[in-house]
Design a protein around this motif. Structure first.
Motif, PDB file in Angstrom:
ATOM      1  N   ASP A   4      75.010  63.545  71.218  1.00 25.48           N
ATOM      2  CA  ASP A   4      74.601  64.815  71.817  1.00 25.48           C
ATOM      3  C   ASP A   4      73.528  65.504  70.989  1.00 25.48           C
ATOM      4  O   ASP A   4      72.655  66.196  71.548  1.00 25.48           O
ATOM      5  CB  ASP A   4      75.817  65.717  71.996  1.00 25.48           C
ATOM      6  N   ALA A   5      73.566  65.325  69.669  1.00 30.47           N
ATOM      7  CA  ALA A   5      72.506  65.895  68.822  1.00 30.47           C
ATOM      8  C   ALA A   5      71.163  65.257  69.169  1.00 30.47           C
ATOM      9  O   ALA A   5      70.136  65.943  69.218  1.00 30.47           O
ATOM     10  CB  ALA A   5      72.840  65.676  67.352  1.00 30.47           C
ATOM     11  N   ALA A   6      71.155  63.950  69.408  1.00 34.67           N
ATOM     12  CA  ALA A   6      69.918  63.276  69.783  1.00 34.67           C
ATOM     13  C   ALA A   6      69.394  63.786  71.118  1.00 34.67           C
ATOM     14  O   ALA A   6      68.187  63.969  71.307  1.00 34.67           O
ATOM     15  CB  ALA A   6      70.151  61.766  69.860  1.00 34.67           C
ATOM     16  N   ARG A   7      70.307  64.036  72.044  1.00 28.89           N
ATOM     17  CA  ARG A   7      69.931  64.526  73.377  1.00 28.89           C
ATOM     18  C   ARG A   7      69.598  66.009  73.381  1.00 28.89           C
ATOM     19  O   ARG A   7      69.158  66.538  74.407  1.00 28.89           O
ATOM     20  CB  ARG A   7      71.078  64.273  74.356  1.00 28.89           C
ATOM     21  N   LYS A   8      69.819  66.695  72.258  1.00 28.04           N
ATOM     22  CA  LYS A   8      69.689  68.154  72.158  1.00 28.04           C
ATOM     23  C   LYS A   8      70.636  68.836  73.143  1.00 28.04           C
ATOM     24  O   LYS A   8      70.348  69.912  73.670  1.00 28.04           O
ATOM     25  CB  LYS A   8      68.245  68.600  72.402  1.00 28.04           C
ATOM     26  N   ASP A   9      71.768  68.197  73.383  1.00 29.35           N
ATOM     27  CA  ASP A   9      72.799  68.729  74.270  1.00 29.35           C
ATOM     28  C   ASP A   9      73.810  69.467  73.393  1.00 29.35           C
ATOM     29  O   ASP A   9      74.879  68.955  73.070  1.00 29.35           O
ATOM     30  CB  ASP A   9      73.453  67.581  75.039  1.00 29.35           C
ATOM     31  N   LEU A  10      73.439  70.679  72.997  1.00 28.20           N
ATOM     32  CA  LEU A  10      74.206  71.406  72.000  1.00 28.20           C
ATOM     33  C   LEU A  10      75.364  72.159  72.633  1.00 28.20           C
ATOM     34  O   LEU A  10      75.235  72.744  73.700  1.00 28.20           O
ATOM     35  CB  LEU A  10      73.293  72.373  71.239  1.00 28.20           C
ATOM     36  N   GLY A  11      76.514  72.111  71.957  1.00 31.06           N
ATOM     37  CA  GLY A  11      77.713  72.749  72.472  1.00 31.06           C
ATOM     38  C   GLY A  11      78.896  72.406  71.593  1.00 31.06           C
ATOM     39  O   GLY A  11      78.731  72.165  70.390  1.00 31.06           O
ATOM     40  N   PRO A  12      80.101  72.358  72.150  1.00 29.35           N
ATOM     41  CA  PRO A  12      81.301  72.115  71.337  1.00 29.35           C
ATOM     42  C   PRO A  12      81.238  70.831  70.504  1.00 29.35           C
ATOM     43  O   PRO A  12      81.720  70.811  69.375  1.00 29.35           O
ATOM     44  CB  PRO A  12      82.420  72.051  72.385  1.00 29.35           C
ATOM     45  N   THR A  13      80.645  69.775  71.054  1.00 31.34           N
ATOM     46  CA  THR A  13      80.624  68.503  70.309  1.00 31.34           C
ATOM     47  C   THR A  13      79.724  68.565  69.085  1.00 31.34           C
ATOM     48  O   THR A  13      79.960  67.845  68.112  1.00 31.34           O
ATOM     49  CB  THR A  13      80.175  67.344  71.205  1.00 31.34           C
ATOM     50  N   THR A  14      78.698  69.401  69.118  1.00 27.96           N
ATOM     51  CA  THR A  14      77.774  69.491  67.989  1.00 27.96           C
ATOM     52  C   THR A  14      78.066  70.682  67.087  1.00 27.96           C
ATOM     53  O   THR A  14      77.509  70.771  65.988  1.00 27.96           O
ATOM     54  CB  THR A  14      76.318  69.594  68.481  1.00 27.96           C
ATOM     55  N   ASP A  15      78.917  71.599  67.556  1.00 24.94           N
ATOM     56  CA  ASP A  15      79.188  72.823  66.804  1.00 24.94           C
ATOM     57  C   ASP A  15      80.391  72.718  65.880  1.00 24.94           C
ATOM     58  O   ASP A  15      80.571  73.545  64.988  1.00 24.94           O
ATOM     59  CB  ASP A  15      79.425  74.000  67.757  1.00 24.94           C
ATOM     60  N   THR A  16      81.239  71.723  66.090  1.00 25.66           N
ATOM     61  CA  THR A  16      82.501  71.643  65.364  1.00 25.66           C
ATOM     62  C   THR A  16      82.315  71.037  63.989  1.00 25.66           C
ATOM     63  O   THR A  16      81.702  69.966  63.848  1.00 25.66           O
ATOM     64  CB  THR A  16      83.518  70.795  66.153  1.00 25.66           C
ATOM     65  N   ASP A  17      82.847  71.701  62.970  1.00 27.28           N
ATOM     66  CA  ASP A  17      82.842  71.182  61.610  1.00 27.28           C
ATOM     67  C   ASP A  17      83.808  70.004  61.542  1.00 27.28           C
ATOM     68  O   ASP A  17      85.011  70.170  61.798  1.00 27.28           O
ATOM     69  CB  ASP A  17      83.280  72.276  60.637  1.00 27.28           C
ATOM     70  N   PRO A  18      83.322  68.795  61.213  1.00 27.40           N
ATOM     71  CA  PRO A  18      84.219  67.639  61.208  1.00 27.40           C
ATOM     72  C   PRO A  18      85.320  67.730  60.165  1.00 27.40           C
ATOM     73  O   PRO A  18      86.328  67.030  60.267  1.00 27.40           O
ATOM     74  CB  PRO A  18      83.277  66.465  60.917  1.00 27.40           C
ATOM     75  N   GLY A  19      85.156  68.588  59.169  1.00 27.93           N
ATOM     76  CA  GLY A  19      86.177  68.730  58.142  1.00 27.93           C
ATOM     77  C   GLY A  19      87.229  69.777  58.462  1.00 27.93           C
ATOM     78  O   GLY A  19      88.116  70.039  57.644  1.00 27.93           O
ATOM     79  N   SER A  20      87.138  70.372  59.649  1.00 26.97           N
ATOM     80  CA  SER A  20      88.057  71.463  59.980  1.00 26.97           C
ATOM     81  C   SER A  20      89.463  70.975  60.300  1.00 26.97           C
ATOM     82  O   SER A  20      90.408  71.745  60.246  1.00 26.97           O
ATOM     83  CB  SER A  20      87.513  72.254  61.175  1.00 26.97           C
ATOM     84  N   ALA A  21      89.601  69.696  60.662  1.00 28.56           N
ATOM     85  CA  ALA A  21      90.918  69.150  60.993  1.00 28.56           C
ATOM     86  C   ALA A  21      90.873  67.630  60.879  1.00 28.56           C
ATOM     87  O   ALA A  21      89.804  67.026  60.991  1.00 28.56           O
ATOM     88  CB  ALA A  21      91.328  69.558  62.402  1.00 28.56           C
ATOM     89  N   VAL A  22      92.030  67.035  60.654  1.00 32.47           N
ATOM     90  CA  VAL A  22      92.094  65.570  60.637  1.00 32.47           C
ATOM     91  C   VAL A  22      91.862  65.082  62.061  1.00 32.47           C
ATOM     92  O   VAL A  22      92.501  65.564  63.001  1.00 32.47           O
ATOM     93  CB  VAL A  22      93.463  65.081  60.119  1.00 32.47           C
ATOM     94  N   PRO A  23      90.930  64.160  62.267  1.00 32.15           N
ATOM     95  CA  PRO A  23      90.605  63.740  63.629  1.00 32.15           C
ATOM     96  C   PRO A  23      91.749  62.984  64.291  1.00 32.15           C
ATOM     97  O   PRO A  23      92.479  62.230  63.643  1.00 32.15           O
ATOM     98  CB  PRO A  23      89.385  62.832  63.431  1.00 32.15           C
ATOM     99  N   ALA A  24      91.887  63.212  65.580  1.00 27.69           N
ATOM    100  CA  ALA A  24      92.910  62.500  66.356  1.00 27.69           C
ATOM    101  C   ALA A  24      92.320  61.191  66.882  1.00 27.69           C
ATOM    102  O   ALA A  24      91.154  61.143  67.277  1.00 27.69           O
ATOM    103  CB  ALA A  24      93.381  63.364  67.513  1.00 27.69           C
ATOM    104  N   LEU A  25      93.122  60.150  66.882  1.00 25.66           N
ATOM    105  CA  LEU A  25      92.683  58.862  67.408  1.00 25.66           C
ATOM    106  C   LEU A  25      92.913  58.863  68.920  1.00 25.66           C
ATOM    107  O   LEU A  25      94.046  58.991  69.379  1.00 25.66           O
ATOM    108  CB  LEU A  25      93.474  57.728  66.748  1.00 25.66           C
TER     109      LEU A  25
END
Length: 200
Positions: A55-76
């Motif tokens: 989404d960053a490449a597409r400049k499609d900015l929103g929840p997927t690009t705004d979230t800090d990846p370190g804010s929570a352990v990712p769910a599988l």
């Protein structure tokens, strides 16, 4: 940061997809070089970052690009074996557009130039590809272009940090004549000699 050149993220994305496909279900709870992540967590992180950098490449900015990846352990994701290779392919395709490498975009809640975002995407794929391969006992040879971009990004980040730290943690010293992958791994805050802990 110095300006990064564009390159094809496809080969590295396919390498990561191939390593992920070989991970057995029995390894999902195993440790990785990322102290806070199990193999399953790491696969969840790779899935999320692939979406974010697509989404960053597409400049499609929103929840997927705004979230800090370190804010929570990712769910599988439940269907990660299908989803991860699909989004890795989408990420690679998105970065074939020259416009992805120009202007400003956002990833992990951070605004950054497109060419730097491309280098960060390569770095994530190279370093976490190593994490996953090392944790699951697989051979690993990253794509040379992605590895070169990853190392350059990590080196610039470490040099700009007055504390001598890295993006992922304190830099682990590695000999100057070590292979480029080992030097990148060290700059990322990992020990290139890391091995899975042995069972008692």
């Amino acid at each position: 940061m110095t300006e990064m050149r564009t390159f094809d993220l496809g080969p590295q994305a396919r390498i990561v997809a191939r390593i992920a496909a070989a991970v057995p279900d029995s390894a999902l709870a195993d440790r990785t070089p990322c102290p806070a992540y199990t193999v399953g967590d790491l696969l969840g992180h790779l899935t999320g970052l692939a979406v974010a950098f697509r989404d960053a490449a597409r400049k499609d900015l929103g929840p997927t690009t705004d979230t800090d990846p370190g804010s929570a352990v990712p769910a599988l994701p439940a269907h990660w074996r299908e989803e991860l290779p699909a989004v890795l392919g989408e990420l690679a395709e998105a970065w074939t557009d020259p416009a992805a490498w120009t202007g400003m975009t956002r990833a992990g809640g951070v605004d950054l130039p497109g060419d730097i975002a491309g280098a960060v995407a390569a770095d994530e794929l190279v370093v976490h590809g190593w994490d996953l391969a090392r944790a699951t006992g697989q051979d690993y040879a990253p794509d040379p272009a992605a590895l070169t971009a990853s190392h350059a990004f990590l080196l610039a980040a470490a040099e700009e940090d007055d504390r001598g730290g890295g993006i992922f943690g304190p830099v682990v010293p590695v000999p100057d004549d070590a292979p480029l992958l080992d030097r990148a791994v060290g700059l990322s805050g990992r020990d290139p000699g890391w091995k899975p802990p042995t069972s008692p």
